[in-house]
Design an enzyme around this catalytic site. Structure first.
Site, short mmCIF file in Angstrom:
data_model
loop_
_atom_site.label_atom_id
_atom_site.label_comp_id
_atom_site.label_asym_id
_atom_site.label_seq_id
_atom_site.Cartn_x
_atom_site.Cartn_y
_atom_site.Cartn_z
N CYS A 58 4.61 5.59 -3.30
CA CYS A 58 5.58 5.32 -2.67
C CYS A 58 5.09 4.60 -1.65
O CYS A 58 5.34 4.32 -0.26
CB CYS A 58 4.84 7.71 -2.37
SG CYS A 58 2.86 7.27 -2.24
N HIS A 66 2.58 10.74 4.05
CA HIS A 66 1.33 9.39 4.64
C HIS A 66 1.51 9.16 6.16
O HIS A 66 2.79 8.96 6.36
CB HIS A 66 0.95 8.18 3.73
CG HIS A 66 0.80 9.06 1.81
ND1 HIS A 66 -0.23 9.94 1.54
CD2 HIS A 66 1.72 8.46 1.07
CE1 HIS A 66 -0.04 9.98 0.12
NE2 HIS A 66 1.13 9.35 0.21
#
Length: 345
Positions: free
Chosen positions: A142, A222
């Protein structure tokens, strides 16, 4: 139309999302999913009408005893498909590679595996054509996906000289927050650069990039902050134009009240996104700053979903049903509803 027949091995955080995305494509057929658990996760697939196969023969009876209608084993599933997406836990996937090759099935692995497993790492906007007809590829993680999308956009515009990024990573996926995590602390990763920068170079080898990462006490997604040295003095409009030319960067604004990671998670749910997923890089447009030849920007990476569209494109590349990367990206984006803006200002 001859549809590509697809299987997913591992129906977890990424696997269930990939399975849903495949079912939205008009040139693909999800033949089935394989797993070995017997809890609510796999029972959800049954409710959704997805054929379930046992990942290993030893689990067949246990899964049947749990009330799961088993359509066969993974080996049975491999006989029916052209491409398999391996979404099993880290390091488990590497052991599956030989099974796929023996069955003559093309395979896509996830970013938890090493580049050496496949010899090819994939981000659709950068290297789609290099994956055409391959037997194996790896969709990068990711964070690495977000790095390649953003830095790749700057590079394509001729603006990127070098980049230095700090990653504040979520502690755990939300679904397992009751089992593990970090509370009341931040944990620095022990090496600099962190692995994401070198991993990005497996897709774009000439990137001058260094990443530093820490784990935070949250599980929503994140956060990245970046300093980039540009090739020339620039301005905000030129940089935003470079980002807007990329297919999977969406712009969010503090002025809209999107002030933190949880804000975007809430927004995706309010907009009716499946599972509240953010497939795009969520880049704060009104935070981005340009000072001469220096660029500063911040964005969000929703780790549970960002690699899903890349995985769909990888299916087309390996199978060869679409030779043009831009057309595959557009097709995937339309099927999923990927956007560049969430509001019209």
């Amino acid at each position: 139309m001859n549809k590509v027949k697809v299987a997913v091995n591992g129906y977890g955080v990424i696997g269930k999302r990939v399975a849903d995305a495949v079912r939205k494509q008009d040139d693909m057929e999800l033949v089935g999913i394989a797993d070995l658990v017997t809890d609510y996760r796999i029972k959800t697939a049954v409710v959704l009408g997805i054929p379930v196969f046992a990942a290993i023969p030893e689990k067949v009876q246990e899964m049947k005893d749990a009330g799961i209608p088993i359509a066969g084993t993974l080996e049975d599933l491999l006989k029916r498909v052209d491409v398999i997406i391996d979404c099993t836990p880290k390091k488990v996937a590497a052991k599956n590679k030989e099974r796929y090759q023996q069955a003559g099935v093309k395979a896509i692995f996830q970013g938890g595996e090493s580049h050496s497993l496949t010899g090819h790492s994939f981000v659709a906007q950068e290297n789609y054509e290099t994956a055409l007809g391959r037997d194996l590829t790896r969709v990068v993680s990711c964070n690495t996906t977000s790095i390649v999308r953003t830095l790749g956009a700057l590079k394509k515009a001729g603006l990127l000289k070098r980049a230095r990024g700090t990653l504040i990573r979520r502690a755990t996926d939300p679904w397992e927050g009751h089992e593990s995590g970090i509370m009341n602390t931040v944990v620095p990763e022990p090496t600099i650069p962190s692995h994401q920068g070198p991993d990005a170079k497996t897709v774009v080898p000439d990137l001058d990039v260094v990443t530093i990462a820490v784990k935070g006490a949250h599980n929503s997604s994140h956060l990245h902050t970046w300093w980039v040295e540009l090739t020339k003095p620039s301005n905000k409009e030129e940089v935003l134009a470079a980002f807007r030319a990329a297919p999977r960067i969406a712009f969010i604004k503090m002025s809209d009240g999107i002030q933190a990671l949880n804000s975007t998670v809430e927004l995706m749910s309010d907009l009716g996104r499946p599972r509240g997923d953010l497939w795009e890089v969520g880049l704060w447009e009104d935070v981005l700053t340009v000072d001469g030849n220096e660029l500063y920007y911040t964005y969000q990476v929703y780790n549970q979903a960002i690699v899903v569209p890349e995985t769909v494109d990888a299916i087309r590349a390996l199978s060869g049903i679409e030779k043009d990367g831009a057309r595959s990206i557009e097709k995937t984006n339309q099927a999923l509803g990927i956007k560049k803006e969430f509001f019209n200002h």
